[in-house]
Design a protein around this motif. Structure first.
Motif, PDB file in Angstrom:
ATOM      1  N   MET A 223      -8.806  49.871 -37.451  1.00 44.76           N
ATOM      2  CA  MET A 223      -7.871  50.730 -38.190  1.00 44.76           C
ATOM      3  C   MET A 223      -7.953  50.445 -39.681  1.00 44.76           C
ATOM      4  SD  MET A 223      -4.481  50.539 -35.813  1.00 44.76           S
ATOM      5  CE  MET A 223      -4.502  50.965 -34.075  1.00 44.76           C
ATOM      6  N   ARG A 224      -8.097  49.185 -40.018  1.00 38.87           N
ATOM      7  CA  ARG A 224      -8.234  48.798 -41.420  1.00 38.87           C
ATOM      8  C   ARG A 224      -9.469  49.429 -42.042  1.00 38.87           C
ATOM      9  NH1 ARG A 224      -9.010  42.490 -43.396  1.00 38.87           N
ATOM     10  NH2 ARG A 224      -9.335  42.912 -45.603  1.00 38.87           N
ATOM     11  N   ALA A 225     -10.578  49.394 -41.305  1.00 39.91           N
ATOM     12  CA  ALA A 225     -11.816  49.975 -41.812  1.00 39.91           C
ATOM     13  C   ALA A 225     -11.670  51.484 -42.016  1.00 39.91           C
ATOM     14  CB  ALA A 225     -12.964  49.678 -40.847  1.00 39.91           C
ATOM     15  N   LEU A 226     -11.071  52.169 -41.041  1.00 34.30           N
ATOM     16  CA  LEU A 226     -10.879  53.612 -41.182  1.00 34.30           C
ATOM     17  C   LEU A 226      -9.933  53.910 -42.343  1.00 34.30           C
ATOM     18  CD1 LEU A 226     -10.502  54.671 -37.426  1.00 34.30           C
ATOM     19  CD2 LEU A 226     -12.518  54.886 -38.875  1.00 34.30           C
ATOM     20  N   GLY A 227      -8.919  53.073 -42.518  1.00 34.22           N
ATOM     21  CA  GLY A 227      -7.947  53.293 -43.587  1.00 34.22           C
ATOM     22  C   GLY A 227      -8.499  53.056 -44.973  1.00 34.22           C
ATOM     23  N   ALA A 228      -9.686  52.455 -45.060  1.00 32.26           N
ATOM     24  CA  ALA A 228     -10.313  52.281 -46.371  1.00 32.26           C
ATOM     25  C   ALA A 228     -10.804  53.606 -46.938  1.00 32.26           C
ATOM     26  CB  ALA A 228     -11.476  51.291 -46.275  1.00 32.26           C
ATOM     27  N   SER A 229     -10.870  54.648 -46.119  1.00 28.01           N
ATOM     28  CA  SER A 229     -11.244  55.993 -46.586  1.00 28.01           C
ATOM     29  C   SER A 229      -9.980  56.776 -46.920  1.00 28.01           C
ATOM     30  CB  SER A 229     -12.048  56.736 -45.514  1.00 28.01           C
ATOM     31  OG  SER A 229     -13.314  56.161 -45.366  1.00 28.01           O
ATOM     32  N   ASP A 230      -9.840  57.155 -48.175  1.00 26.45           N
ATOM     33  CA  ASP A 230      -8.631  57.838 -48.627  1.00 26.45           C
ATOM     34  C   ASP A 230      -8.370  59.119 -47.842  1.00 26.45           C
ATOM     35  OD1 ASP A 230      -6.463  58.080 -50.780  1.00 26.45           O
ATOM     36  OD2 ASP A 230      -7.532  59.992 -50.997  1.00 26.45           O
ATOM     37  N   GLU A 231      -9.445  59.823 -47.480  1.00 22.87           N
ATOM     38  CA  GLU A 231      -9.259  61.112 -46.809  1.00 22.87           C
ATOM     39  C   GLU A 231      -8.702  60.970 -45.392  1.00 22.87           C
ATOM     40  OE1 GLU A 231     -13.073  63.107 -45.724  1.00 22.87           O
ATOM     41  OE2 GLU A 231     -13.962  61.361 -46.694  1.00 22.87           O
ATOM     42  N   ASN A 266      -3.676  49.662 -46.450  1.00 22.76           N
ATOM     43  CA  ASN A 266      -4.564  50.799 -46.677  1.00 22.76           C
ATOM     44  C   ASN A 266      -3.850  52.125 -46.454  1.00 22.76           C
ATOM     45  OD1 ASN A 266      -6.861  49.476 -47.529  1.00 22.76           O
ATOM     46  ND2 ASN A 266      -7.773  49.339 -45.500  1.00 22.76           N
ATOM     47  N   VAL A 267      -3.052  52.206 -45.390  1.00 18.08           N
ATOM     48  CA  VAL A 267      -2.332  53.458 -45.118  1.00 18.08           C
ATOM     49  C   VAL A 267      -1.297  53.722 -46.209  1.00 18.08           C
ATOM     50  CG1 VAL A 267      -0.855  54.678 -43.479  1.00 18.08           C
ATOM     51  CG2 VAL A 267      -2.734  53.264 -42.634  1.00 18.08           C
ATOM     52  N   CYS A 268      -0.665  52.639 -46.725  1.00 14.57           N
ATOM     53  CA  CYS A 268       0.342  52.786 -47.793  1.00 14.57           C
ATOM     54  C   CYS A 268      -0.259  53.287 -49.103  1.00 14.57           C
ATOM     55  CB  CYS A 268       1.010  51.439 -48.077  1.00 14.57           C
ATOM     56  SG  CYS A 268       2.088  50.851 -46.775  1.00 14.57           S
ATOM     57  N   ALA A 269      -1.558  53.104 -49.278  1.00 17.50           N
ATOM     58  CA  ALA A 269      -2.183  53.422 -50.557  1.00 17.50           C
ATOM     59  C   ALA A 269      -2.177  54.926 -50.853  1.00 17.50           C
ATOM     60  CB  ALA A 269      -3.619  52.894 -50.586  1.00 17.50           C
ATOM     61  N   LYS A 270      -2.017  55.738 -49.825  1.00 14.86           N
ATOM     62  CA  LYS A 270      -1.976  57.185 -50.026  1.00 14.86           C
ATOM     63  C   LYS A 270      -0.621  57.578 -50.597  1.00 14.86           C
ATOM     64  CE  LYS A 270      -3.951  61.279 -49.215  1.00 14.86           C
ATOM     65  NZ  LYS A 270      -5.261  61.656 -49.772  1.00 14.86           N
ATOM     66  N   LYS A 271      -0.639  58.264 -51.741  1.00 14.53           N
ATOM     67  CA  LYS A 271       0.604  58.611 -52.425  1.00 14.53           C
ATOM     68  C   LYS A 271       1.557  59.370 -51.503  1.00 14.53           C
ATOM     69  CE  LYS A 271       2.322  61.111 -56.482  1.00 14.53           C
ATOM     70  NZ  LYS A 271       1.939  61.924 -57.671  1.00 14.53           N
ATOM     71  N   TYR A 301      -2.060  40.541 -48.356  1.00 14.20           N
ATOM     72  CA  TYR A 301      -2.116  41.970 -48.034  1.00 14.20           C
ATOM     73  C   TYR A 301      -0.722  42.584 -47.966  1.00 14.20           C
ATOM     74  CZ  TYR A 301      -6.768  40.389 -46.616  1.00 14.20           C
ATOM     75  OH  TYR A 301      -8.010  39.820 -46.580  1.00 14.20           O
ATOM     76  N   SER A 302       0.261  41.806 -47.501  1.00 11.71           N
ATOM     77  CA  SER A 302       1.640  42.312 -47.457  1.00 11.71           C
ATOM     78  C   SER A 302       2.173  42.535 -48.870  1.00 11.71           C
ATOM     79  CB  SER A 302       2.535  41.330 -46.697  1.00 11.71           C
ATOM     80  OG  SER A 302       2.089  41.169 -45.370  1.00 11.71           O
ATOM     81  N   ALA A 303       1.859  41.607 -49.772  1.00 13.04           N
ATOM     82  CA  ALA A 303       2.252  41.797 -51.171  1.00 13.04           C
ATOM     83  C   ALA A 303       1.590  43.037 -51.749  1.00 13.04           C
ATOM     84  CB  ALA A 303       1.887  40.563 -51.991  1.00 13.04           C
ATOM     85  N   GLY A 304       0.327  43.267 -51.390  1.00 11.82           N
ATOM     86  CA  GLY A 304      -0.360  44.473 -51.850  1.00 11.82           C
ATOM     87  C   GLY A 304       0.294  45.730 -51.323  1.00 11.82           C
ATOM     88  N   SER A 398     -10.801  43.769 -54.263  1.00 13.60           N
ATOM     89  CA  SER A 398     -10.797  45.224 -54.306  1.00 13.60           C
ATOM     90  C   SER A 398      -9.418  45.674 -54.726  1.00 13.60           C
ATOM     91  CB  SER A 398     -11.153  45.806 -52.933  1.00 13.60           C
ATOM     92  OG  SER A 398     -10.950  47.196 -52.905  1.00 13.60           O
ATOM     93  N   ALA A 399      -9.344  46.893 -55.243  1.00 11.98           N
ATOM     94  CA  ALA A 399      -8.038  47.433 -55.600  1.00 11.98           C
ATOM     95  C   ALA A 399      -7.201  47.668 -54.351  1.00 11.98           C
ATOM     96  CB  ALA A 399      -8.201  48.745 -56.362  1.00 11.98           C
ATOM     97  N   LEU A 400      -7.877  47.893 -53.221  1.00  9.30           N
ATOM     98  CA  LEU A 400      -7.190  48.056 -51.954  1.00  9.30           C
ATOM     99  C   LEU A 400      -7.551  46.876 -51.072  1.00  9.30           C
ATOM    100  CD1 LEU A 400      -7.828  51.836 -51.335  1.00  9.30           C
ATOM    101  CD2 LEU A 400      -5.786  50.758 -52.272  1.00  9.30           C
ATOM    102  N   ALA A 401      -6.892  46.799 -49.932  1.00  8.26           N
ATOM    103  CA  ALA A 401      -7.217  45.708 -49.015  1.00  8.26           C
ATOM    104  C   ALA A 401      -8.694  45.791 -48.669  1.00  8.26           C
ATOM    105  CB  ALA A 401      -6.381  45.838 -47.740  1.00  8.26           C
TER     106      ALA A 401
END
Length: 542
Positions: A223-231, A266-271, A301-304, A398-401
């Motif tokens: 899930m983490r790997a898939l969540g690295a893609s913004d789309e 990663n999921v949180c990174a989407k506005k 990662y939780s802080a991120g 990285s800027a993301l996890a």
């Protein structure tokens, strides 16, 4: 073409197979030159189908000798196996033995790319689709091991193996291999959308409820790997990934917590996701728990994730009211280098709001402001004793996890970061938050006495993760942590309360008329539940 000769060939293969079944015979027999004649039988279709299966069985037993694996491959056993698996009269044991050979050979790092180029993926797919449970397990293991090699990941995905892996969820070990393979293949960015479109997310969500820590870790990693893609982040949120990750944020296994908190980030990174994420029951308390009780990387990662959620002003008060500030200060003081950056950024966002700045203990931190009085960074003061932490230099920034590549061989060893590190002075999650998390399964006016994540074995030995909840009614229910569905209830009356039996320090049974319930709680132990259940029975009976 002579039937009698075919039976002779079959008998010879069976004799060799029987001899190799004895461990003491294997090493001497690696020097007998068996591979070439067995391969010739397979390529030419000699013998009977059972005889050819025995020839592959010879390869299977030879592959158990670790030192012989490279030689077995170099002597061209693979073409013979592939030829047999392409025949219509191929028997079930040929599929099983072939899958074991593929799995054993792929344990050798330098053979993984050559094995893929030799074409074992398509026979492995046949094993995944048509083999018995053992064949599926070892075929999934072979795919997993091949996917460890970076050069295999894109072409391996292009073979269509992802769809076949979905059919291999037949045992706990097979589930572990499937999740690990999907994680590895999800590391290249070009694969992620394609993997998602294969419909793997519901399967990964299901795998997060499995008892084995490795399966939960690899599912969260995928899930983490898939969540690295913004789309994909918006779709992952809609699919229920956050709900699946919430219980993992409290997992007793540190590696599971690491991947869950990174996937959450990663999921949180989407506005567009930031408001929806905090609205999920248990999301805030879960990420706060990971921030406080997780290992160094879970805290990072939780802080991120919290820093990302603070981009939305409406989230700040919700998260602060759950006790985030002292935990962010703790990460700022003693976390990893990237964790400190995220904590500093999160606290800066809070201190830019006058109403929230007042909640930060300014004696603990130093604020750096620009000319307009806006807080640009926050650093921790050194006036409070802290523990030392070690920061791994192997983790990419990285800027993301970051998506961390971890080879997942069947024989891989556990690393030391699996140990949970608890820090004195971190506040526990208030009980009312537990009530909020599980209020959908509670009766009106009912309160939780105690709850914990446990394993519930079924009659077939498969362990399912369940949230065991003891209430003041009293009721003892066990709930699916993902769907919040009550899976069962240990019913009792004043006349016939449940009989508690301690099986071992972590396993206990509750016996009621007509049924026995078995649970495993490795975090709290059997006596923890005995004390609470006994008190509830005494109060109910009085």
């Amino acid at each position: 073409a002579n039937p009698k000769f075919n039976f002779v060939i079959t008998d010879i293969c069976t004799i060799f197979l029987s001899m190799l079944a004895t461990e003491i015979c294997r090493i001497p027999m690696t020097k007998m030159g068996l591979v070439e004649p067995m391969t010739r039988v397979l390529l030419k279709g000699g013998g009977t189908p059972d005889g050819r299966a025995d020839a592959i069985g010879v390869f299977r037993n030879l592959s158990l000798v670790k030192e012989f694996r490279p030689q077995l491959f170099k002597q061209d056993c693979i073409p013979g196996i592939i030829a047999e698996l392409q025949r219509n009269d191929c028997v079930a044991f040929a599929l099983e033995d072939s899958a074991v050979v593929f799995s054993n050979l792929s344990l050798v790092a330098e053979l993984r790319v050559p094995l893929f180029r030799a074409g074992i993926t398509y026979p492995a797919i046949r094993c995944l689709k048509n083999g018995n449970d053992v064949a599926k397990q070892f075929a999934a293991a072979a795919v997993r091991n091949m996917s460890v090699s970076e050069g295999n990941r894109i072409p391996l995905f292009n073979t269509g193996v992802t769809a076949a892996l979905k059919e291999a969820i037949t045992s706990e070990k097979a589930c572990e291999h499937v999740a690990a393979a999907l994680w590895n293949m999800g590391l290249p960015e070009v694969n992620r959308v394609g993997i998602y479109k294969q419909g793997v997310v519901p399967m990964l969500i299901k795998l997060t409820t499995y008892y084995t820590p490795a399966t939960r870790e690899y599912s969260a990693g995928a899930m983490r790997a898939l969540g690295a893609s913004d789309e994909l982040r918006r779709d992952l949120l809609k699919d229920g990934v956050i709900e699946a990750l919430i219980p993992l944020l409290r997992d007793e296994n540190g590696r599971v917590q690491n991947e869950a908190s990174a996937a959450f980030w990663n999921v949180c990174a989407k506005k567009e996701n930031k408001a929806s994420v905090v609205s999920k029951p248990g999301a805030i308390s879960g990420i706060i728990y990971s921030l406080g009780y997780g290992g160094d990387f879970a805290k990072e990662y939780s802080a991120g994730a919290i820093n990302s959620l603070f981009d939305l002003d409406s989230n700040k008060t919700l998260i602060v009211d759950n006790g985030a500030i002292p935990l962010l200060v703790n990460v700022l003081r003693s976390g990893t280098s990237n964790g400190k950056k995220s904590a500093s950024s999160a606290l800066s966002k809070l201190c830019s709001d006058p109403s929230l700045k007042a909640k930060v203990k300014l004696e603990d931190v130093t604020l750096k402001e620009n000319g307009d009085g806006k807080v640009t960074s926050v650093s921790a003061n050194d006036n409070i004793e802290t523990r030392s932490t070690s920061v791994s230099t192997n983790i990419p920034t990285s800027a993301l996890a970051p998506v961390i590549e971890k080879p997942k061989n069947i024989t891989s060893s556990k690393s030391s970061d699996q140990k949970q590190i608890s820090k004195p002075g971190i506040p526990s999650i208030p009980k009312h938050h537990e009530h909020e998390l599980w209020k959908s399964v509670l009766l009106e006016g009912e309160n939780i006495i105690v709850t914990a994540l446990v394993a519930k074995p079924n009659p077939f030995g498969i362990h399912y993760k369940r949230q065991l909840i003891l209430t003041d009614t009293p009721r003892l229910i066990y709930v699916d942590g993902t769907t919040k569905e009550i899976k069962g209830e240990v019913e009792w009356s004043k006349e016939k309360p449940p009989v508690f039996s301690k099986i071992n320090p972590t396993t206990f049974e509750l016996k009621v008329p007509q049924r026995t319930y078995k649970f495993v709680d490795k975090a709290n132990g059997s006596l923890f539940w005995y004390d609470h259940i006994a008190n509830a029975i005494n109060q109910y009976s009085s």
